[in-house]
Write a protein that holds these residues in place. Structure first.
Motif, PDB file in Angstrom:
ATOM      1  N   TYR A  57       4.767   0.726  11.713  1.00 49.10           N
ATOM      2  CA  TYR A  57       3.498   0.392  11.059  1.00 49.10           C
ATOM      3  C   TYR A  57       2.325   0.880  11.907  1.00 49.10           C
ATOM      4  CZ  TYR A  57       6.772  -3.199   9.247  1.00 49.10           C
ATOM      5  OH  TYR A  57       7.856  -3.865   8.726  1.00 49.10           O
ATOM      6  N   CYS A  58       1.274   1.366  11.229  1.00 45.68           N
ATOM      7  CA  CYS A  58       0.116   1.896  11.943  1.00 45.68           C
ATOM      8  C   CYS A  58      -1.141   1.736  11.072  1.00 45.68           C
ATOM      9  CB  CYS A  58       0.359   3.377  12.265  1.00 45.68           C
ATOM     10  SG  CYS A  58      -0.741   4.088  13.502  1.00 45.68           S
ATOM     11  N   THR A  79      -0.622   2.829   7.260  1.00 42.59           N
ATOM     12  CA  THR A  79       0.208   4.028   7.171  1.00 42.59           C
ATOM     13  C   THR A  79       1.460   3.832   7.995  1.00 42.59           C
ATOM     14  OG1 THR A  79      -0.855   5.103   9.068  1.00 42.59           O
ATOM     15  CG2 THR A  79      -1.784   5.559   6.906  1.00 42.59           C
ATOM     16  N   PRO A  80       2.621   4.169   7.457  1.00 39.58           N
ATOM     17  CA  PRO A  80       3.812   4.223   8.307  1.00 39.58           C
ATOM     18  C   PRO A  80       3.650   5.326   9.351  1.00 39.58           C
ATOM     19  CG  PRO A  80       4.404   4.143   5.976  1.00 39.58           C
ATOM     20  CD  PRO A  80       2.925   4.426   6.043  1.00 39.58           C
ATOM     21  N   TYR A  81       4.226   5.108  10.526  1.00 38.91           N
ATOM     22  CA  TYR A  81       4.201   6.130  11.576  1.00 38.91           C
ATOM     23  C   TYR A  81       5.304   5.802  12.571  1.00 38.91           C
ATOM     24  CZ  TYR A  81       2.285   9.788  14.539  1.00 38.91           C
ATOM     25  OH  TYR A  81       2.128  10.946  15.245  1.00 38.91           O
ATOM     26  N   THR A 340      -1.787  -1.380  22.749  1.00 36.97           N
ATOM     27  CA  THR A 340      -2.264  -1.552  21.374  1.00 36.97           C
ATOM     28  C   THR A 340      -2.869  -0.262  20.841  1.00 36.97           C
ATOM     29  OG1 THR A 340      -4.347  -2.439  22.214  1.00 36.97           O
ATOM     30  CG2 THR A 340      -2.656  -4.011  21.516  1.00 36.97           C
ATOM     31  N   TYR A 341      -3.014  -0.274  19.526  1.00 37.00           N
ATOM     32  CA  TYR A 341      -3.582   0.880  18.831  1.00 37.00           C
ATOM     33  C   TYR A 341      -4.603   0.353  17.828  1.00 37.00           C
ATOM     34  CZ  TYR A 341      -3.407   5.861  17.735  1.00 37.00           C
ATOM     35  OH  TYR A 341      -3.715   7.188  17.605  1.00 37.00           O
ATOM     36  N   ARG A 342      -4.990   1.177  16.865  1.00 38.68           N
ATOM     37  CA  ARG A 342      -5.989   0.773  15.885  1.00 38.68           C
ATOM     38  C   ARG A 342      -5.542  -0.488  15.158  1.00 38.68           C
ATOM     39  NH1 ARG A 342      -8.117  -0.090  10.363  1.00 38.68           N
ATOM     40  NH2 ARG A 342      -9.826   1.373  10.049  1.00 38.68           N
ATOM     41  N   SER A 343      -6.298  -1.578  15.342  1.00 37.58           N
ATOM     42  CA  SER A 343      -6.001  -2.875  14.755  1.00 37.58           C
ATOM     43  C   SER A 343      -7.162  -3.279  13.862  1.00 37.58           C
ATOM     44  CB  SER A 343      -5.761  -3.908  15.855  1.00 37.58           C
ATOM     45  OG  SER A 343      -4.722  -3.486  16.726  1.00 37.58           O
ATOM     46  N   CYS A 344      -7.107  -4.477  13.280  1.00 37.57           N
ATOM     47  CA  CYS A 344      -8.203  -4.894  12.405  1.00 37.57           C
ATOM     48  C   CYS A 344      -8.441  -6.394  12.512  1.00 37.57           C
ATOM     49  CB  CYS A 344      -7.942  -4.497  10.953  1.00 37.57           C
ATOM     50  SG  CYS A 344      -6.686  -5.472  10.088  1.00 37.57           S
ATOM     51  N   VAL A 345      -9.706  -6.772  12.308  1.00 42.63           N
ATOM     52  CA  VAL A 345     -10.089  -8.168  12.124  1.00 42.63           C
ATOM     53  C   VAL A 345     -10.761  -8.270  10.764  1.00 42.63           C
ATOM     54  CG1 VAL A 345     -10.362  -8.562  14.596  1.00 42.63           C
ATOM     55  CG2 VAL A 345     -12.355  -7.922  13.222  1.00 42.63           C
ATOM     56  N   PHE A 346     -10.690  -9.459  10.160  1.00 41.28           N
ATOM     57  CA  PHE A 346     -11.283  -9.620   8.829  1.00 41.28           C
ATOM     58  C   PHE A 346     -11.718 -11.063   8.637  1.00 41.28           C
ATOM     59  CE2 PHE A 346      -6.691  -9.897   8.700  1.00 41.28           C
ATOM     60  CZ  PHE A 346      -6.428 -11.074   8.018  1.00 41.28           C
ATOM     61  N   PRO A 347     -12.892 -11.287   8.007  1.00 36.88           N
ATOM     62  CA  PRO A 347     -13.357 -12.650   7.763  1.00 36.88           C
ATOM     63  C   PRO A 347     -12.497 -13.325   6.703  1.00 36.88           C
ATOM     64  CG  PRO A 347     -14.832 -11.068   6.737  1.00 36.88           C
ATOM     65  CD  PRO A 347     -13.844 -10.277   7.531  1.00 36.88           C
ATOM     66  N   TYR A 363       0.551  -2.579  17.585  1.00 30.93           N
ATOM     67  CA  TYR A 363       1.053  -2.102  18.866  1.00 30.93           C
ATOM     68  C   TYR A 363       1.590  -0.682  18.732  1.00 30.93           C
ATOM     69  CZ  TYR A 363       0.574  -6.870  20.524  1.00 30.93           C
ATOM     70  OH  TYR A 363       0.057  -8.088  20.885  1.00 30.93           O
ATOM     71  N   LYS A 364       1.601   0.039  19.841  1.00 35.03           N
ATOM     72  CA  LYS A 364       2.079   1.421  19.808  1.00 35.03           C
ATOM     73  C   LYS A 364       3.579   1.513  19.541  1.00 35.03           C
ATOM     74  CE  LYS A 364      -0.167   2.589  23.683  1.00 35.03           C
ATOM     75  NZ  LYS A 364      -0.700   3.420  24.789  1.00 35.03           N
ATOM     76  N   THR A 365       4.261   0.402  19.597  1.00 39.50           N
ATOM     77  CA  THR A 365       5.688   0.363  19.253  1.00 39.50           C
ATOM     78  C   THR A 365       5.920   0.366  17.744  1.00 39.50           C
ATOM     79  OG1 THR A 365       5.599  -2.049  19.371  1.00 39.50           O
ATOM     80  CG2 THR A 365       6.301  -0.872  21.358  1.00 39.50           C
ATOM     81  N   GLY A 366       4.821   0.295  16.939  1.00 36.84           N
ATOM     82  CA  GLY A 366       4.961   0.232  15.491  1.00 36.84           C
ATOM     83  C   GLY A 366       5.037  -1.180  14.946  1.00 36.84           C
ATOM     84  N   VAL A 367       4.862  -2.192  15.811  1.00 34.48           N
ATOM     85  CA  VAL A 367       4.913  -3.604  15.415  1.00 34.48           C
ATOM     86  C   VAL A 367       3.501  -4.095  15.105  1.00 34.48           C
ATOM     87  CG1 VAL A 367       5.426  -5.946  16.221  1.00 34.48           C
ATOM     88  CG2 VAL A 367       6.995  -4.064  16.750  1.00 34.48           C
TER      89      VAL A 367
END
Length: 386
Positions: A57-58, A79-81, A340-347, A363-367
């Motif tokens: 997961y990415c 996006t899958p990766y 870590t990689y591109r993550s998100c926060v949301f209200p 995470y860069k492991t795809g988790v």
């Protein structure tokens, strides 16, 4: 060609009492198949089950509806990766925009009736290369989603996809004819939907050619918000002197738009100021690599994956906030310290005193991990006062 530099603000105010945003609720499982086939192909070797524990997961982005939307509270695009950048030559074949839904933030499925992924991997005939030795494989990446005025707006990046291919996949309109007249290494496109299931054909927003950008720049991780009267986008640009004010490896720039398609040209972009840059205390070579933006009740937030930009990666995750959308204060304690990689926060919900957030930590492991936290409005205000 220069982006506009905004006068640098500074203050030493800290958020009074760091928020508890470090605890994961659990690991996310997405019950969907990753399809790396080109259009018209159905080779089973390019279809992967990415249910746990087969994580891949990415690039998550989430819209949350407290009362549900079309049966679900959480709507996510990702996006899958597989693997680190450049390690697997087939990894980009799977990096296709995929929409999934959930009611608990942990277990995700495809909404009934959707065609997944929204765009199949470009074929070699639809692609071009930067160098003659490169594999001819265009790809999608860096998905981002808003919900405004009763519709989803989904943005993502087309890399090394021919203009003619984008035209053939896209809406037959003057906007696309005007913006897709010649090949560009990268194009930011948008699809919209009123139900999250049926999506309109793609439309071009801007490209990596003049006047939108210095020729062939990367336009990394563009992220979009709607403020109630305009669209605001943020993206990371590698430092290609003399377009930026200093020697940082990368800069974040801001564009605006009245319609979600026609955004500021590069000369009208503004360079975002970070009042503090705690990632440099970890490593002086670190800078923003990928970002994700959200807007709630007059506050702009940026979830920043910072790392060694020159090696095309991130490592550490921070949260920044602003009232003017240009001068951001960064909370000094990272959301995650490593990997870590591109993550998100949301209200999720708001009160007079606080904003309650959800977060998908990638995470860069795809988790992906899911967490929730709260920020106090008075403490945010006090932190921004000069």
């Amino acid at each position: 060609m220069f982006a506009e530099n905004v006068p640098q603000e500074s203050n030493n105010n800290d958020y009074n009492g760091l928020p508890d945003y470090l605890t994961d609720i659990g690991t996310i499982n997405i019950n969907v198949l990753a399809n790396g086939n080109h259009p018209g192909k159905n080779d089973q070797a390019f279809i992967k089950n990415i249910n746990a524990p087969n994580f891949g997961y990415c690039h998550p982005d989430v819209q949350y509806f407290p009362n549900g939307f079309n049966g679900y509270k959480y709507w996510m695009v990702f996006t899958p990766y597989f693997g680190t950048i450049g390690a697997n030559p087939n990894a980009t074949r799977y990096e296709n925009p995929t929409v999934v839904v959930s009611n608990d933030g942990l277990n995700w499925i495809s909404p009934k009736g959707i065609t997944s992924p929204l765009q199949k991997c470009p074929s070699d005939k639809e692609s071009f290369t930067e160098n003659k030795d490169d594999v001819k494989q265009g790809y999608w990446s860096d998905v981002d989603m808003t919900f405004e005025n009763g519709k989803f707006s989904l943005y993502y990046r087309a890399s090394f996809v021919k203009a003619s291919s984008l035209l053939s996949r896209g809406a037959r309109n003057n906007n696309n004819m005007r913006k897709l007249s010649k090949n560009t290494q990268r194009t930011i496109v948008r699809q919209t939907s009123t139900d999250g299931i049926h999506w309109n054909p793609l439309e071009a927003a801007y490209t990596s050619n003049s006047p939108y950008a210095p020729k062939n720049n990367h336009m990394l991780s563009p992220s979009f918000v709607y403020t109630g009267n305009q669209y605001v986008s943020y993206e990371v640009e590698n430092n290609i002197s003399p377009n930026f004010p200093g020697n940082d490896p990368s800069y974040v720039i801001r564009r605006t738009s009245n319609n979600g398609l026609d955004f500021s040209n590069f000369k009208q972009c503004k360079v975002v100021n970070f009042i503090n840059k705690p990632w440099t205390e970890t490593n002086s070579a670190f800078a923003p690599w990928h970002i994700q933006a959200t807007y709630v009740e007059g506050y702009y937030f940026l979830c920043i994956a910072a790392g060694d930009v020159k090696n095309y990666t991130a490592d550490i995750l921070y949260l920044a906030f602003s009232k003017d959308g240009l001068n951001f204060k960064v909370l000094p304690k990272p959301l995650v310290e490593h990997n870590t990689y591109r993550s998100c926060v949301f209200p999720m919900t708001t009160t007079n005193e606080a904003i309650n957030f959800g977060a998908v930590i990638a995470y860069k492991t795809g988790v992906f991990k899911y967490r929730e936290f709260q920020l106090n409005k008075k403490k945010l205000e006090a932190c921004l006062i000069k």
